[in-house]
Design a protein around this motif. Structure first.
Motif, PDB file in Angstrom:
ATOM      1  N   VAL A   6       0.976  -1.148  -0.069  1.00  0.00           N
ATOM      2  CA  VAL A   6       0.146   0.046   0.056  1.00  0.00           C
ATOM      3  C   VAL A   6       0.989   1.084  -0.031  1.00  0.00           C
ATOM      4  O   VAL A   6       0.656   2.207  -0.611  1.00  0.00           O
ATOM      5  CB  VAL A   6      -1.027   0.054   1.195  1.00  0.00           C
ATOM      6  CG1 VAL A   6      -1.635   1.267   1.288  1.00  0.00           C
ATOM      7  CG2 VAL A   6      -1.909  -1.243   1.273  1.00  0.00           C
ATOM      8  N   TYR A   7       1.977   1.365   0.902  1.00  0.00           N
ATOM      9  CA  TYR A   7       2.737   2.300   0.840  1.00  0.00           C
ATOM     10  C   TYR A   7       3.524   2.485  -0.306  1.00  0.00           C
ATOM     11  O   TYR A   7       3.758   3.710  -1.080  1.00  0.00           O
ATOM     12  CB  TYR A   7       3.926   2.319   1.809  1.00  0.00           C
ATOM     13  CG  TYR A   7       3.385   2.313   3.319  1.00  0.00           C
ATOM     14  CD1 TYR A   7       2.251   3.357   3.756  1.00  0.00           C
ATOM     15  CD2 TYR A   7       3.674   1.566   4.448  1.00  0.00           C
ATOM     16  CE1 TYR A   7       1.731   3.751   4.853  1.00  0.00           C
ATOM     17  CE2 TYR A   7       3.286   1.845   5.796  1.00  0.00           C
ATOM     18  CZ  TYR A   7       2.192   2.693   5.938  1.00  0.00           C
ATOM     19  OH  TYR A   7       1.668   2.975   6.997  1.00  0.00           O
ATOM     20  N   VAL A   8       4.039   1.475  -1.047  1.00  0.00           N
ATOM     21  CA  VAL A   8       4.739   1.512  -2.431  1.00  0.00           C
ATOM     22  C   VAL A   8       4.023   2.171  -3.418  1.00  0.00           C
ATOM     23  O   VAL A   8       3.899   2.782  -4.285  1.00  0.00           O
ATOM     24  CB  VAL A   8       5.391   0.294  -2.847  1.00  0.00           C
ATOM     25  CG1 VAL A   8       5.764   0.464  -4.350  1.00  0.00           C
ATOM     26  CG2 VAL A   8       6.465  -0.183  -1.969  1.00  0.00           C
ATOM     27  N   ALA A   9       2.511   1.591  -3.521  1.00  0.00           N
ATOM     28  CA  ALA A   9       1.544   2.164  -4.332  1.00  0.00           C
ATOM     29  C   ALA A   9       1.084   3.503  -4.162  1.00  0.00           C
ATOM     30  O   ALA A   9       1.039   4.373  -5.156  1.00  0.00           O
ATOM     31  CB  ALA A   9       0.123   1.168  -4.319  1.00  0.00           C
ATOM     32  N   ALA A  10       0.880   4.016  -2.794  1.00  0.00           N
ATOM     33  CA  ALA A  10       0.756   5.171  -2.472  1.00  0.00           C
ATOM     34  C   ALA A  10       1.892   6.315  -2.881  1.00  0.00           C
ATOM     35  O   ALA A  10       1.522   7.429  -3.521  1.00  0.00           O
ATOM     36  CB  ALA A  10       0.576   5.571  -1.156  1.00  0.00           C
ATOM     37  N   ALA A  11       2.968   5.968  -3.049  1.00  0.00           N
ATOM     38  CA  ALA A  11       4.377   6.600  -3.411  1.00  0.00           C
ATOM     39  C   ALA A  11       4.520   6.799  -4.880  1.00  0.00           C
ATOM     40  O   ALA A  11       4.863   7.732  -5.441  1.00  0.00           O
ATOM     41  CB  ALA A  11       5.477   5.919  -2.840  1.00  0.00           C
ATOM     42  N   ALA A  15       3.375   9.940  -9.168  1.00  0.00           N
ATOM     43  CA  ALA A  15       4.438   9.908 -10.433  1.00  0.00           C
ATOM     44  C   ALA A  15       3.378   9.506 -11.418  1.00  0.00           C
ATOM     45  O   ALA A  15       3.739   9.815 -12.472  1.00  0.00           O
ATOM     46  CB  ALA A  15       5.622   9.115 -10.042  1.00  0.00           C
ATOM     47  N   ALA A  16       2.750   8.496 -11.656  1.00  0.00           N
ATOM     48  CA  ALA A  16       2.060   7.957 -12.638  1.00  0.00           C
ATOM     49  C   ALA A  16       1.122   8.876 -13.093  1.00  0.00           C
ATOM     50  O   ALA A  16       0.901   8.970 -14.323  1.00  0.00           O
ATOM     51  CB  ALA A  16       1.387   6.659 -12.152  1.00  0.00           C
ATOM     52  N   VAL A  17       0.305   9.770 -12.438  1.00  0.00           N
ATOM     53  CA  VAL A  17      -0.766  10.495 -12.679  1.00  0.00           C
ATOM     54  C   VAL A  17       0.038  11.756 -13.212  1.00  0.00           C
ATOM     55  O   VAL A  17      -0.296  12.048 -14.483  1.00  0.00           O
ATOM     56  CB  VAL A  17      -1.361  11.053 -11.518  1.00  0.00           C
ATOM     57  CG1 VAL A  17      -2.100  12.210 -11.798  1.00  0.00           C
ATOM     58  CG2 VAL A  17      -2.216  10.114 -10.953  1.00  0.00           C
ATOM     59  N   ASP A  22       1.149  14.530 -18.221  1.00  0.00           N
ATOM     60  CA  ASP A  22       2.230  15.303 -19.392  1.00  0.00           C
ATOM     61  C   ASP A  22       2.174  14.776 -20.708  1.00  0.00           C
ATOM     62  O   ASP A  22       2.068  15.378 -21.679  1.00  0.00           O
ATOM     63  CB  ASP A  22       3.567  15.024 -18.892  1.00  0.00           C
ATOM     64  CG  ASP A  22       4.542  15.645 -19.428  1.00  0.00           C
ATOM     65  OD1 ASP A  22       4.367  17.021 -19.839  1.00  0.00           O
ATOM     66  OD2 ASP A  22       5.730  15.205 -19.972  1.00  0.00           O
ATOM     67  N   ARG A  23       1.880  13.325 -20.856  1.00  0.00           N
ATOM     68  CA  ARG A  23       1.921  12.613 -22.051  1.00  0.00           C
ATOM     69  C   ARG A  23       0.570  13.181 -22.852  1.00  0.00           C
ATOM     70  O   ARG A  23       0.728  13.424 -24.237  1.00  0.00           O
ATOM     71  CB  ARG A  23       1.817  11.240 -21.937  1.00  0.00           C
ATOM     72  CG  ARG A  23       2.038  10.293 -23.107  1.00  0.00           C
ATOM     73  CD  ARG A  23       2.076   8.894 -22.766  1.00  0.00           C
ATOM     74  NE  ARG A  23       1.961   7.952 -23.745  1.00  0.00           N
ATOM     75  CZ  ARG A  23       1.769   6.825 -23.762  1.00  0.00           C
ATOM     76  NH1 ARG A  23       1.952   6.131 -22.970  1.00  0.00           N
ATOM     77  NH2 ARG A  23       1.696   6.142 -25.029  1.00  0.00           N
ATOM     78  N   TYR A  24      -0.505  13.078 -21.933  1.00  0.00           N
ATOM     79  CA  TYR A  24      -1.964  13.472 -22.736  1.00  0.00           C
ATOM     80  C   TYR A  24      -1.548  14.935 -23.218  1.00  0.00           C
ATOM     81  O   TYR A  24      -2.107  15.326 -24.220  1.00  0.00           O
ATOM     82  CB  TYR A  24      -3.096  13.520 -21.741  1.00  0.00           C
ATOM     83  CG  TYR A  24      -4.322  14.041 -22.292  1.00  0.00           C
ATOM     84  CD1 TYR A  24      -4.887  13.242 -23.245  1.00  0.00           C
ATOM     85  CD2 TYR A  24      -4.615  15.260 -21.831  1.00  0.00           C
ATOM     86  CE1 TYR A  24      -5.976  13.819 -23.650  1.00  0.00           C
ATOM     87  CE2 TYR A  24      -5.933  15.752 -22.473  1.00  0.00           C
ATOM     88  CZ  TYR A  24      -6.478  15.130 -23.450  1.00  0.00           C
ATOM     89  OH  TYR A  24      -7.800  15.679 -23.942  1.00  0.00           O
ATOM     90  N   HIS A  25      -0.834  15.846 -22.364  1.00  0.00           N
ATOM     91  CA  HIS A  25      -0.908  17.373 -22.724  1.00  0.00           C
ATOM     92  C   HIS A  25       0.335  17.440 -23.999  1.00  0.00           C
ATOM     93  O   HIS A  25      -0.200  18.261 -25.061  1.00  0.00           O
ATOM     94  CB  HIS A  25      -0.211  17.973 -21.654  1.00  0.00           C
ATOM     95  CG  HIS A  25       0.118  19.546 -21.764  1.00  0.00           C
ATOM     96  ND1 HIS A  25       1.312  20.109 -22.150  1.00  0.00           N
ATOM     97  CD2 HIS A  25      -0.826  20.448 -21.961  1.00  0.00           C
ATOM     98  CE1 HIS A  25       1.202  21.492 -22.522  1.00  0.00           C
ATOM     99  NE2 HIS A  25      -0.122  21.689 -22.376  1.00  0.00           N
ATOM    100  N   THR A  26       1.107  16.448 -24.042  1.00  0.00           N
ATOM    101  CA  THR A  26       1.786  16.569 -25.454  1.00  0.00           C
ATOM    102  C   THR A  26       1.087  16.051 -26.458  1.00  0.00           C
ATOM    103  O   THR A  26       1.274  16.773 -27.798  1.00  0.00           O
ATOM    104  CB  THR A  26       3.222  15.614 -24.963  1.00  0.00           C
ATOM    105  OG1 THR A  26       3.790  16.307 -23.934  1.00  0.00           O
ATOM    106  CG2 THR A  26       3.977  15.774 -26.473  1.00  0.00           C
ATOM    107  N   GLU A  27       0.275  15.142 -26.707  1.00  0.00           N
ATOM    108  CA  GLU A  27      -0.351  14.797 -27.658  1.00  0.00           C
ATOM    109  C   GLU A  27      -1.374  15.598 -27.711  1.00  0.00           C
ATOM    110  O   GLU A  27      -1.467  15.980 -29.323  1.00  0.00           O
ATOM    111  CB  GLU A  27      -0.951  13.458 -27.394  1.00  0.00           C
ATOM    112  CG  GLU A  27      -0.174  12.350 -27.147  1.00  0.00           C
ATOM    113  CD  GLU A  27      -0.870  11.168 -26.668  1.00  0.00           C
ATOM    114  OE1 GLU A  27      -2.123  10.874 -26.573  1.00  0.00           O
ATOM    115  OE2 GLU A  27      -0.095   9.910 -26.578  1.00  0.00           O
TER     116      GLU A  27
END
Length: 50
Positions: A6-11, A15-17, A22-27
């Motif tokens: 849970v801590y790893v996923a929360a960390a 970053a994933a979001v 950023d990727r969507y904005h570039t496209e």
């Protein structure tokens, strides 16, 4: 063990979001640029059609 996951996923979640945003904005910028280029080419081809 579950608590560690849970801590790893929360960390990693922010970053994933940020990466996906950023990727969507570039496209989106590329699509807008392509649209503007098509429009510009039409105006160059037919200058009387503004």
């Amino acid at each position: 063990m579950k608590r560690v996951l849970v801590y790893v996923a929360a960390a990693l979640l922010p970053a994933a979001v940020l990466y996906l945003a950023d990727r969507y904005h570039t496209e989106l910028e590329i699509e807008i640029f392509d649209y503007q280029m098509r429009d510009w080419k039409k105006r160059e081809q037919y200058p009387e059609r503004k």
